[in-house]
Motif scaffolding. Structure first.
Motif, mmCIF file in Angstrom:
data_model
loop_
_atom_site.group_PDB
_atom_site.id
_atom_site.type_symbol
_atom_site.label_atom_id
_atom_site.label_comp_id
_atom_site.label_asym_id
_atom_site.label_seq_id
_atom_site.Cartn_x
_atom_site.Cartn_y
_atom_site.Cartn_z
ATOM 1 N N ASP A 88 0.837 -1.193 0.000
ATOM 2 C CA ASP A 88 0.000 0.000 0.000
ATOM 3 C C ASP A 88 0.875 1.247 0.000
ATOM 4 O O ASP A 88 2.104 1.169 -0.121
ATOM 5 C CB ASP A 88 -0.950 0.001 1.208
ATOM 6 C CG ASP A 88 -0.212 -0.102 2.546
ATOM 7 O OD1 ASP A 88 1.035 0.095 2.573
ATOM 8 O OD2 ASP A 88 -0.862 -0.364 3.565
ATOM 9 N N ARG A 89 0.257 2.393 0.146
ATOM 10 C CA ARG A 89 1.015 3.639 0.108
ATOM 11 C C ARG A 89 2.030 3.725 1.239
ATOM 12 O O ARG A 89 3.134 4.234 1.047
ATOM 13 C CB ARG A 89 0.059 4.836 0.171
ATOM 14 C CG ARG A 89 -0.804 5.018 -1.052
ATOM 15 C CD ARG A 89 -1.569 6.320 -0.942
ATOM 16 N NE ARG A 89 -2.497 6.514 -2.053
ATOM 17 C CZ ARG A 89 -3.221 7.603 -2.216
ATOM 18 N NH1 ARG A 89 -3.145 8.585 -1.333
ATOM 19 N NH2 ARG A 89 -4.044 7.715 -3.242
ATOM 20 N N ASP A 90 1.660 3.262 2.417
ATOM 21 C CA ASP A 90 2.597 3.306 3.538
ATOM 22 C C ASP A 90 3.830 2.459 3.246
ATOM 23 O O ASP A 90 4.960 2.853 3.568
ATOM 24 C CB ASP A 90 1.917 2.814 4.820
ATOM 25 C CG ASP A 90 0.909 3.819 5.369
ATOM 26 O OD1 ASP A 90 1.025 5.014 5.018
ATOM 27 O OD2 ASP A 90 0.007 3.412 6.127
ATOM 28 N N LEU A 96 10.659 3.941 -0.149
ATOM 29 C CA LEU A 96 11.354 5.087 -0.718
ATOM 30 C C LEU A 96 12.218 5.788 0.325
ATOM 31 O O LEU A 96 13.325 6.247 0.018
ATOM 32 C CB LEU A 96 10.344 6.074 -1.314
ATOM 33 C CG LEU A 96 9.687 5.617 -2.618
ATOM 34 C CD1 LEU A 96 8.520 6.529 -2.987
ATOM 35 C CD2 LEU A 96 10.707 5.597 -3.753
ATOM 36 N N ALA A 97 11.748 5.866 1.567
ATOM 37 C CA ALA A 97 12.542 6.488 2.624
ATOM 38 C C ALA A 97 13.812 5.678 2.888
ATOM 39 O O ALA A 97 14.898 6.245 3.107
ATOM 40 C CB ALA A 97 11.719 6.624 3.898
ATOM 41 N N ALA A 186 15.700 -2.626 0.213
ATOM 42 C CA ALA A 186 14.374 -2.883 -0.350
ATOM 43 C C ALA A 186 13.768 -4.190 0.131
ATOM 44 O O ALA A 186 12.541 -4.342 0.164
ATOM 45 C CB ALA A 186 14.469 -2.890 -1.881
ATOM 46 N N ARG A 187 14.621 -5.141 0.529
ATOM 47 C CA ARG A 187 14.150 -6.488 0.843
ATOM 48 C C ARG A 187 13.096 -6.539 1.951
ATOM 49 O O ARG A 187 12.093 -7.283 1.826
ATOM 50 C CB ARG A 187 15.349 -7.373 1.190
ATOM 51 C CG ARG A 187 15.052 -8.868 1.151
ATOM 52 C CD ARG A 187 16.335 -9.668 1.217
ATOM 53 N NE ARG A 187 17.182 -9.452 0.038
ATOM 54 C CZ ARG A 187 18.407 -8.946 0.078
ATOM 55 N NH1 ARG A 187 18.949 -8.590 1.221
ATOM 56 N NH2 ARG A 187 19.095 -8.795 -1.046
ATOM 57 N N PRO A 188 13.233 -5.778 3.064
ATOM 58 C CA PRO A 188 12.213 -5.864 4.120
ATOM 59 C C PRO A 188 10.820 -5.437 3.668
ATOM 60 O O PRO A 188 9.831 -5.775 4.327
ATOM 61 C CB PRO A 188 12.757 -4.904 5.188
ATOM 62 C CG PRO A 188 14.231 -4.852 4.949
ATOM 63 C CD PRO A 188 14.380 -4.944 3.475
ATOM 64 N N LEU A 378 12.361 10.915 -0.115
ATOM 65 C CA LEU A 378 11.722 10.673 -1.405
ATOM 66 C C LEU A 378 10.343 10.058 -1.218
ATOM 67 O O LEU A 378 10.150 9.151 -0.406
ATOM 68 C CB LEU A 378 12.583 9.704 -2.231
ATOM 69 C CG LEU A 378 13.815 10.282 -2.927
ATOM 70 C CD1 LEU A 378 14.644 9.147 -3.513
ATOM 71 C CD2 LEU A 378 13.410 11.266 -4.016
ATOM 72 N N GLY A 379 9.385 10.558 -1.956
ATOM 73 C CA GLY A 379 8.043 9.990 -1.924
ATOM 74 C C GLY A 379 7.171 10.492 -0.804
ATOM 75 O O GLY A 379 6.005 10.104 -0.725
ATOM 76 N N ALA A 380 7.694 11.374 0.054
ATOM 77 C CA ALA A 380 6.874 11.843 1.185
ATOM 78 C C ALA A 380 5.645 12.571 0.704
ATOM 79 O O ALA A 380 4.595 12.547 1.360
ATOM 80 C CB ALA A 380 7.712 12.734 2.092
#
Length: 382
Positions: A88-90, A96-97, A186-188, A378-380
């Protein structure tokens, strides 16, 4: 395509006078006795000797991402990731963070890895249209997949993706190590690599246009990166195409025919209608017999901004070499609306004299996010 020191020499002669053993021992003693003093002098203020200056880091934080605002570095890697269908967005914001943290540390030299040294690193992160639609993100309305083009031979495993990352550096070693760190971050979040592609630029003096694997200068008629026509609130849209080039077949073509196909002179890079590389190609000027100086099927003519109301793409392409039969161009162009690329590519696909030597085998479109700040990753804003 265009769319519009060696080692020091020993100065002793081979037949020069021989140096005796006693002389060598004496000289060695003198050198040994003075080594400490010489070192201290070299490191002292008055020595006149200075350690090599470290390269200035590329600022990571800013209104726009460094992969677009900093000069093109000679080694690059593109990395596409797919997110789980349940993301989802979260989850996207968290991913991205995490990626932004790695990229910021790589940029300022604080990433803890003994394989990395201080070196310029630039980067960008972008969101694919499928993910933007799935999560109903606040992306530009112009973000959409490209249509099919005549002659395409696209491999889905080499294109697309929910997230597209690009990291550039002076050496491919650096981009390879950073790819590991990005995948670890990215893996988590369940993000999995979809495809990866390395690229390079030839070494050229500052300010000189690099050449592609056909030998022609590539990227001459580029707009100013600050051109407001490229941007959506400090973001823009990337069109990526992996284009295989039949370099051997093209090299067998006489130079004058190569130049007619390209619409530019090989050595100078000047358009056939001009005398200097940065002369604006005049696609309407004719020979006395009525034929166009830049032929009707020349690459430069078909990709001319004059046919699109002056609209231009910012092209930051790289060459790739994945084997003797798989070499070519990583076409990376940035624009406000990919409909511009669609118009140009349709003209090229129909008439380009270079078509016999080119095969488009991968494609992607992505929304390059605005830059980040220490308090706004990024992406905030998504």
């Amino acid at each position: 395509m265009h769319i519009e020191s060696g080692n020091p020499q020993d100065t002793a002669a081979a037949g020069g006078p021989r140096i005796g053993r006693r002389m060598l021992l004496s000289a060695g003693a003198v050198l040994a006795a003075g080594a400490g003093a010489a070192t201290a002098t070299a490191l002292g203020r008055g020595s006149g000797h200075q350690a090599p200056a470290l390269p200035a880091p590329v600022p990571h934080y800013g209104a726009r991402q460094s992969g677009l605002t900093y000069r093109q570095l000679p080694a690059t890697r593109l990395l596409a990731l797919d997110l789980p269908a349940t993301a989802d967005r979260d989850a996207l914001r968290g991913l991205l963070a995490a990626l932004d943290k790695v990229l910021a540390a790589a940029s300022d030299g604080s990433l803890a890895d003994p394989r990395l040294s201080a070196a310029p690193v630039s980067s960008l992160a972008a969101v694919g249209p499928a993910l933007a639609a799935r999560l109903k993100l606040d992306a530009p309305a112009e973000l959409a997949e490209l249509p099919a083009f005549p002659g395409d031979r696209l491999d889905p495993a080499r294109g697309g993706g929910d997230l597209l990352l690009q990291i550039s550096a002076e050496q491919p070693w650096t981009t390879g190590v950073l790819t590991e760190h990005l995948l670890t971050a990215a893996r988590p979040f369940g993000a999995a690599p979809r495809w990866s592609q390395a690229g390079f630029l030839p070494n050229v003096p500052d300010g000189e246009t690099p050449r592609n694997l056909f030998g022609f200068k590539d990227g001459t008629a580029n707009p100013d990166p600050a051109d407001p026509g490229l941007w959506h609130s400090d973001g823009t849209i990337l069109v990526y195409r992996r284009i295989r080039m039949d370099t051997a077949a093209f090299a067998a073509v006489p130079t004058d025919r190569q130049e007619l196909a390209m619409g530019r002179h090989l050595m100078s890079g000047a358009p056939l209608s001009g005398t200097a590389e940065h002369d604006d190609p005049d696609i309407y000027i004719k020979h006395p017999d009525g034929s166009y100086v830049i032929p009707v099927d020349a690459h430069v003519r078909l990709s001319s901004p004059r046919l699109d109301g002056g609209a231009r793409m910012l092209r930051r392409g790289y060459s790739y070499d994945d084997g003797p039969d798989d070499r070519g161009l990583l076409f990376c162009a940035f624009m406000r609306d990919p409909a511009l690329f669609t118009r140009v590519q349709n003209r090229l696909a129909e008439n380009d004299a270079l078509n016999p030597y080119l095969t488009h085998n991968a494609s992607a479109v992505a929304w390059v996010l605005p830059g980040s700040r220490p308090d706004r990753p990024l992406g905030a804003t998504l």
